[in-house]
Design an enzyme around this catalytic site. Structure first.
Site, PDB file in Angstrom:
ATOM      1  N   GLU A 172       0.825  -1.233   0.000  1.00  0.00           N
ATOM      2  CA  GLU A 172       0.000   0.000   0.000  1.00  0.00           C
ATOM      3  C   GLU A 172       0.847   1.266   0.000  1.00  0.00           C
ATOM      4  O   GLU A 172       0.639   2.169   0.827  1.00  0.00           O
ATOM      5  CB  GLU A 172      -0.970  -0.023   1.192  1.00  0.00           C
ATOM      6  CG  GLU A 172      -1.975  -1.148   1.093  1.00  0.00           C
ATOM      7  CD  GLU A 172      -3.124  -1.072   2.094  1.00  0.00           C
ATOM      8  OE1 GLU A 172      -3.030  -0.300   3.061  1.00  0.00           O
ATOM      9  OE2 GLU A 172      -4.112  -1.801   1.902  1.00  0.00           O
ATOM     10  N   GLU A 291      -5.495  -8.488  -0.521  1.00  0.00           N
ATOM     11  CA  GLU A 291      -6.190  -8.205   0.749  1.00  0.00           C
ATOM     12  C   GLU A 291      -7.652  -7.969   0.426  1.00  0.00           C
ATOM     13  O   GLU A 291      -7.981  -7.028  -0.321  1.00  0.00           O
ATOM     14  CB  GLU A 291      -5.628  -6.960   1.451  1.00  0.00           C
ATOM     15  CG  GLU A 291      -4.324  -7.201   2.155  1.00  0.00           C
ATOM     16  CD  GLU A 291      -3.866  -5.991   2.983  1.00  0.00           C
ATOM     17  OE1 GLU A 291      -4.731  -5.305   3.574  1.00  0.00           O
ATOM     18  OE2 GLU A 291      -2.656  -5.742   3.011  1.00  0.00           O
TER      19      GLU A 291
HETATM   20  O1  AHR Z   1      -5.085  -6.103   6.780  1.00  0.00           O
HETATM   21  C1  AHR Z   1      -4.998  -5.013   7.642  1.00  0.00           C
HETATM   22  C2  AHR Z   1      -4.322  -3.809   6.999  1.00  0.00           C
HETATM   23  O2  AHR Z   1      -5.116  -3.318   5.962  1.00  0.00           O
HETATM   24  C3  AHR Z   1      -2.997  -4.077   6.335  1.00  0.00           C
HETATM   25  O3  AHR Z   1      -1.936  -4.005   7.216  1.00  0.00           O
HETATM   26  C4  AHR Z   1      -2.903  -2.997   5.313  1.00  0.00           C
HETATM   27  O4  AHR Z   1      -2.164  -3.387   4.184  1.00  0.00           O
HETATM   28  C5  AHR Z   1      -4.342  -2.674   4.996  1.00  0.00           C
HETATM   29  O5  AHR Z   1      -4.569  -1.302   5.041  1.00  0.00           O
END
Ligand code: AHR
Length: 496
Positions: A172, A291
């Site tokens: 990110e 994610e």
């Molecule tokens: O999964 C939780 C968080 O969400 C992670 O650390 C990050 O990559 C995202 O913002």
């Protein structure tokens, strides 16, 4: 109202890459400590990993596990997590304002992934670190021996390389919350140079560049275009992240979250293909949705007292969340031609499919069930389902179909599994499945996740409150199957 769908072998989308069913282990809250790892727990193995959590992980069916972050990786020194445990430093984890003991690191994690029938997908730190640390980590993990880093791995107990195939180039990096946050040009250049060096160490790696943190980011779309202009030839995938939640009690919209996932994926495919065309590149960049989940983000949950393994983001998932997770999997399958990998974020405790208590029990959250069943039966060739049926109005998406579905033909061609959700909160949905394209199929077994209470959850006291239910088998008559989908339900209809 009733719905109808046609399943035909001609409607082929693509083959399922099993890595579509990945998950994610971050040093966040209690995902690692008292999640997968807890020496002294009654089920702990000789390395301190909890066998009860390991067993649930096997059952969940996650062929790849992303590690060690997430936001955590952007401040991580991987060298802190190797070697004798009593010599590993305790550090401040600035991402989650926690204390990191480094008891679990690369060697332990890679060993554990193999024990649970999975494979590691490691992220390198492109926040506070760069080319050198990333190349050294690849050498540590994948080089057979005879060099400084590979011999150190051998000395640390791993005679054979960890053979890590998939690597994320940071996490990110478009987000201003990220330690070492970068502009698209800064990140694109760094990703390209880091990828080059990592591939010089091991040319067989598969590399994932950071896409947008979510589709609401101000740089969404232009971020992907810019970074790929820098690193297109050096990477294989671009990442997507997305979390969903019910807002203001609007279940009807929340239940249609998969429409947002569909749009997000289509936008990134278009952007990657735009860069391909513009740069006259031959290869295609595919997607790693590394994610995704439901996450009730109520403020920024942070530890304020620098605790070790604090209780952070321990969302308790409902029946409704399980239906949405099952629907998001349908969206991922529908894009199997371009989405190669995806990671349910996360595995344990922190927005986890599994919950565990320190020195206590481990259990399946509601979302565990559609995930485990899709991972188990959603292997083979994905088929588009041609569907007609009722629709309803939503505030977020306008008019939305009540039914969403996809089908998967098994690798041996002897079975077809239809995954379907009924988004109607009150009424069952009578469904006709036209299977004339599969004359050999005769009997259908229907499993569903549905319940009279949309808010039902699994807890330590009632770990099986939300669990899959089985309907009576039905037969295919004249190439048609008649079935009923319960209100607010995720369904798996396996016909053989
Ligand atoms: O999964 C939780 C968080 O969400 C992670 O650390 C990050 O990559 C995202 O913002």
């Amino acid at each position: 109202p009733s719905a109808r769908l046609v399943v035909d072998p001609a409607f082929r989308i693509g083959e399922v890459d099993p890595r579509l069913y990945g998950s994610f282990v971050e040093h966040l809250g209690r995902c690692v400590y008292t999640g997968i790892y807890e020496p002294g727990h009654p089920t702990a193995d000789q390395d301190g990993f909890r066998e009860d959590v390991a067993e649930l992980t096997r059952e969940l069916g996650v062929p790849i596990l992303r590690y060690p972050g997430g936001n955590f990786v952007s401040g991580y020194r991987w060298e802190d997590g190797i070697g004798p445990k009593d010599q590993r430093p305790t550090r401040l984890d600035l991402a989650w304002r926690s204390v990191e003991s480094n008891e679990v690191g690369t060697d332990e994690f890679c060993r554990w992934t193999r024990q649970v029938g999975s494979a590691p997908m490691l992220a390198v730190n492109l926040g506070t670190r760069g080319v050198d640390a990333a190349a050294a980590l690849v050498e540590y993990c994948n080089h057979p021996g005879g060099t400084y880093w590979s011999d150190l791995r051998r000395k640390n107990g791993a005679a054979d390389p960890h053979d890590v195939r998939v690597w994320c180039l940071g996490n990110e990096m478009d987000g201003d919350w990220q330690i070492g946050h970068k502009t698209a040009d800064e990140y694109g250049r760094l990703a390209a140079e880091t990828a080059k060096a990592m591939r010089l160490v091991d040319p067989t790696l598969e590399l994932v560049a950071c896409g947008s943190s979510n589709s609401r980011m101000p740089t969404f779309g232009s971020w992907e275009a810019t970074i790929l202009e820098h690193c297109y030839e050096y990477v294989d995938y671009v990442s997507l992240h997305s979390y969903y939640q019910e807002r203001d009690g609007d279940k009807a919209s929340f239940l249609a979250s998969a429409l947002d996932m569909d749009t997000f994926i289509d936008a990134i495919v278009a952007t990657a293909d735009h860069v391909r065309a513009k740069g006259r590149h031959k290869k295609r960049i595919n997607l790693s949705f590394d994610e995704w989940n439901i996450w009730y983000q109520v403020g920024t949950e942070m530890s304020h007292d620098w605790a070790h393994a604090p209780r952070l983001v321990e969302d308790e998932y409902t029946l409704t969340d399980a239906v949405v997770v099952g629907n998001l999997l349908i969206s991922l399958l529908r894009h199997a031609d371009r989405v190669s990998m995806a990671c349910l974020a996360q595995l344990v405790n922190a927005i986890g499919a599994i919950r565990s208590e320190p020195n206590g029990a481990a259990w399946r959250q509601s979302i565990f069930h559609p995930f485990a069943l899709t991972s188990r039966y959603g292997r083979g060739t994905v088929l588009r389902t041609a569907a007609t049926g009722p629709s309803y109005e939503t505030a977020w998406f306008g008019e939305v179909p009540v039914l969403d579905s996809v089908a998967v033909e098994s690798p041996d061609g002897t079975a077809v599994t239809v995954f379907a959700v009924n988004r109607d909160q009150r009424e069952s949905l009578p469904l006709t499945v036209d299977l004339r394209g599969y004359p050999g199929l005769a009997v259908a077994h229907h499993t569903y996740v549905g319940d009279g209470d949309p808010q039902a959850t699994n807890t330590a006291a009632h770990p099986n409150r939300v669990a899959p239910r089985t309907a009576a088998p039905s037969t295919v008559e004249g190439g048609k199957l008649e079935i009923s989908l319960p209100p607010l339900s995720w369904n798996m209809i396996r016909v053989s």
